[in-house]
Design an enzyme around this catalytic site. Sequence first.
Site: not given
Ligand code: NAD
Length: 340
Positions: A127, A152, A156
């Site tokens: 991120s 959080y 990362k």
């Molecule tokens: P999201 O919450 O929709 O998806 C993450 C998934 O991980 C979920 O389906 C959740 O059930 C699963 N998960 C969490 N802990 C778990 C565990 N212990 N075992 C198995 N599954 C588990 O989030 P997203 O928005 O799709 O983000 C995906 C990735 O991108 C994440 O790593 C997030 O930090 C990163 N990210 C997201 C954004 C954003 O704005 N959405 C920005 C930068 C980085």
Amino acid sequence: MKNKIIITGGTGYIGSHTAVEFINEGFEVIIVDNLSNSDISVLDSIKSITGVKPTFENIDLTDKNKTSIFFESNKDAVGLINFAAFKAVGESVKMPLQYYHNNLNILLNVLEGMNRFGIRNLIFSSSATVYGLPDCFPLNENSTTKRPTSPYGNTKKIGEEIIEDFSKASINFKAISLRYFNPIGAHSSGNLGETPTGIPNNLMPFITQTALGLRDELKIFGNDYKTKDGTAVRDYIHVVDLAKAHVLALQRLIRNEVLENFEIFNIGTGIGYSVLDVIASFEKTTKQKLNYSFASKREGDVPILYASTSKAKEELNWNPILTLDDMTESSWEWEKKRNS
Ligand code: NAD
Ligand code: UDP
């Protein structure tokens, strides 16, 4: 035979869009998720778009034993995309230990599984938060990283450091970290999108929920930033363009086109839009009038954040094509559909 890839967190927002792009490119997709922030019905949505329902394993990836058993039976995978993580910035400030426990143990278990069973190629969801409070723009991959403002964000930054160390110590292992800026938007089918639980923290779902009448009004955090209209500027990237970057990054690893065993790419459009720009785009594309007012700045927010994306363009051959209007319109279509 199809190339098999593992997508952790693949029923989540970005993971599900990425699963679609990999299936469309002819990969066999195995999704691992514990459904802590997503729903099993996403698998049918992926099938409705691609014609293929991915294999699914419900595993908590912090469980070392179960994760190891999973890797043993999927050791023929050519690579892994690690999306699984908790991601709510505010919640992480209140529950830091849960965030460090979940996000870092997932990563360690995934790396150990890959190492033990010979899976060589990793894409990590990072991120722009790793740049902390930056002092110059646009941010390129060599810009100084700083301690992120939340636990959080720190997962990362630490995650990237763990991967970098491991990539130096292991001969065959290669990884790419993609630093996302502000992913928004939804699939054009209207079948996939973001489903935040409770009151959304992020701008786009708050806008769509307000327009739908689920929230009274949007509070714009700050109107006296030193930006063109006083509201904060971000680099919004359509989730489908973002998903495609993962396919290109994994292909780069598989074809061994990397220059180093650990590479980093910013994934944004390189264009900064203010909160008022996003609202204007939303009102134009959806013909909705949005209820909003100005409020104080949100703690920890930076005035301006946008990426230099030239490295991703030149080395990954990745070019985002969807516009801010595509992002606001598709978010609205998704919000309406999921509430209908
Ligand atoms: P999201 O919450 O929709 O998806 C993450 C998934 O991980 C979920 O389906 C959740 O059930 C699963 N998960 C969490 N802990 C778990 C565990 N212990 N075992 C198995 N599954 C588990 O989030 P997203 O928005 O799709 O983000 C995906 C990735 O991108 C994440 O790593 C997030 O930090 C990163 N990210 C997201 C954004 C954003 O704005 N959405 C920005 C930068 C980085
Ligand atoms: N924002 C806002 N009101 C909200 C949510 C967000 O004004 O209810 C602003 C926020 O201050 C930031 C931008 O919208 O300038 C994007 O915020 P978001 O939380 O979506 O992403 P961030 O950039 O903080 O990761």
